[in-house]
Design an enzyme around this catalytic site. Structure first.
Site, PDB file in Angstrom:
ATOM      1  N   SER A   1       0.833  -1.201   0.000  1.00 34.94           N
ATOM      2  CA  SER A   1       0.000   0.000   0.000  1.00 34.94           C
ATOM      3  C   SER A   1       0.867   1.251   0.000  1.00 34.94           C
ATOM      4  O   SER A   1       1.979   1.260   0.557  1.00 34.94           O
ATOM      5  CB  SER A   1      -0.862  -0.031   1.265  1.00 34.94           C
ATOM      6  OG  SER A   1      -1.468   1.211   1.462  1.00 34.94           O
TER       7      SER A   1
ATOM      8  N   TYR B   1      -1.754   0.060  10.501  1.00 34.70           N
ATOM      9  CA  TYR B   1      -2.020  -0.626   9.232  1.00 34.70           C
ATOM     10  C   TYR B   1      -0.798  -0.527   8.316  1.00 34.70           C
ATOM     11  O   TYR B   1      -0.300  -1.529   7.795  1.00 34.70           O
ATOM     12  CB  TYR B   1      -3.250  -0.014   8.555  1.00 34.70           C
ATOM     13  CG  TYR B   1      -3.412  -0.419   7.108  1.00 34.70           C
ATOM     14  CD1 TYR B   1      -3.843  -1.705   6.784  1.00 34.70           C
ATOM     15  CD2 TYR B   1      -3.126   0.464   6.067  1.00 34.70           C
ATOM     16  CE1 TYR B   1      -3.978  -2.089   5.450  1.00 34.70           C
ATOM     17  CE2 TYR B   1      -3.260   0.084   4.739  1.00 34.70           C
ATOM     18  CZ  TYR B   1      -3.688  -1.188   4.434  1.00 34.70           C
ATOM     19  OH  TYR B   1      -3.814  -1.568   3.119  1.00 34.70           O
TER      20      TYR B   1
ATOM     21  N   LYS C   1       1.977  -3.410   6.743  1.00 34.24           N
ATOM     22  CA  LYS C   1       2.299  -3.614   5.322  1.00 34.24           C
ATOM     23  C   LYS C   1       3.811  -3.549   5.110  1.00 34.24           C
ATOM     24  O   LYS C   1       4.389  -4.348   4.371  1.00 34.24           O
ATOM     25  CB  LYS C   1       1.587  -2.562   4.469  1.00 34.24           C
ATOM     26  CG  LYS C   1       0.101  -2.779   4.351  1.00 34.24           C
ATOM     27  CD  LYS C   1      -0.193  -4.004   3.508  1.00 34.24           C
ATOM     28  CE  LYS C   1      -1.645  -4.405   3.573  1.00 34.24           C
ATOM     29  NZ  LYS C   1      -1.937  -5.678   2.911  1.00 34.24           N
TER      30      LYS C   1
END
Ligand SMILES: NC(=O)c1ccc[n+]([C@@H]2O[C@H](COP(=O)([O-])OP(=O)(O)OC[C@H]3O[C@@H](n4cnc5c(N)ncnc54)[C@H](O)[C@@H]3O)[C@@H](O)[C@H]2O)c1
Length: 349
Positions: free
Chosen positions: A122, A149, A153
């Site tokens: 991402s 988050y 990643k």
């Protein structure tokens, strides 16, 4: 489903938004998708290409059995939790499922000698963006995720890169910018719950069956003061996965690749585009800036072009909105199931 001689590709999280579109693209390009998903946010009805296996990616044995059962040769790994806000209050869940799930998947692949991986990364790994607020972001820009988050990643990328060096895995980490739109057929589309993405929220507000839309901040150093983002059509994303799988890469190589258009659109431009498609303005108000929102997140897509021979084909803003609107007017799944999933999750937490 008759598989013929098509090579089997394990698609974790293949019942979700980007996974379903990729399963369709794989099938059209001569692969046999094997969808492995626990349906925590995906939809069984959306699995229309290949086979479905119900399971949790943290269950290494189930992954090994699936690899054996279908003779899996490569993996595309979408499965995981995606809501940035939820990651701030439940980082433990994100580390468990996103990072723990990837550890489990890598273990299963290593055990069975599956050496090819495409990973859903991402733009969140870049945190506050590139070198300047309006510059495009190359893959070697500083990494400073602004949320748990994004941390998960980046941690997965590090882990996968180390696996490549240690065990000859070949992997591409596709760093998506803002995934949006829906398949042109209208048969699959975005059905997140909660929905946090701008285009479906703007469409719902415009159609009068969503919350009124808030634009968070119009005092950024951008042309119209609103945040700039790089909107990439989900069908273009799906195509990037197939190309990443097919790219001629040596054993042991790890390649992070941006998937974006290189062009930013402001939140206000998107709201206007949705209004154009609906034939009436989208009701919206302007709120304060949201903590952690970078002014601009726009990809430098040069690497995708040179390494994967990929460029965006369907990511014009009006095309994206038209495809998203077709889906939102007549979703084939999601509405009822979303409420059930929300209830189950609330009970579990
Ligand atoms: N949507 C975006 O704009 C965007 C942007 C950047 C990166 N990504 C990444 O792309 C991937 C897919 O995103 P999406 O928008 O399709 O999300 P999604 O929620 O629609 O799909 C995720 C899928 O993973 C499944 N899943 C979750 N936990 C699982 C587990 N433990 N075991 C098995 N399956 C599990 C869900 O049921 C769902 O089908 C995610 O990894 C996400 O972080 C998405």
């Amino acid at each position: 489903m008759d598989r013929g001689t098509k090579p089997a590709v394990l698609v974790t999280g293949g019942a979700g938004y980007i996974g379903t579109h990729t399963a369709k693209a794989l099938s059209e390009q001569g692969f046999f998708p094997v969808i492995f998903d626990d349906l925590s946010s995906g939809f069984r009805e959306a699995v229309r290409w290949g086979e479905f296996v119900h399971g949790d990616i943290r269950d290494t044995r189930a992954l090994v059995e699936t690899i054996d059962a279908y003779g899996v040769k490569a993996v595309i790994h979408f499965a995981g939790l995606i809501e940035v806000g939820r990651s701030v209050v439940r980082p433990d869940l994100f580390w468990d499922i996103n990072v723990g799930g990837t550890i489990s998947l890598l273990a299963a692949m290593r055990e069975r000698g599956v050496h090819r991986l495409v990973f859903s990364s991402s733009a969140a790994v870049y945190g506050q963006g590139g070198r300047g607020p309006l510059e495009t972001i190359p893959e070697d820009a500083p990494k400073a995720p602004a949320s748990p988050y994004g941390d998960t990643k980046l941690a997965c990328e590090w882990m996968i890169a180390a696996e490549c060096r240690a065990h000859g895995l070949t992997a591409v980490a596709l760093r998506y910018f803002n995934a949006c739109g829906a398949d042109a057929s209208g048969e699959i589309g975005e059905a997140h719950d909660p929905e946090t993405h701008l285009i479906p929220l703007a469409i719902a507000a415009g159609l009068g069956h969503g919350q009124p839309l808030t634009v968070f901040g119009t005092d950024y150093e951008t042309p119209d003061g609103a945040c700039l983002r790089d909107y990439i059509h989900v069908s273009d994303l799906a195509d990037a996965h197939v190309k990443a799988l097919q790219a001629d890469l040596a054993a042991g190589v790890f390649e992070p690749v941006n998937v974006g258009t290189g062009r930013g659109h402001s939140v206000l431009e998107v709201v206007e585009a949705v209004g154009r498609a609906l034939g009436r303005p989208v009701p919206h108000s302007v709120g304060a800036r949201r903590a952690g929102d970078p002014p601009s997140l726009v990809a430098d897509p040069a690497r995708a072009r040179s390494l994967l021979a990929w460029t965006a084909q369907r990511s014009g803003l009006d095309q994206i909105v038209a495809d998203a609107l077709r889906w939102e007017r007549q979703p084939a799944y999601g509405t009822g199931a979303r409420a059930v999933a929300r209830g189950a999750r609330a009970a579990a937490e």
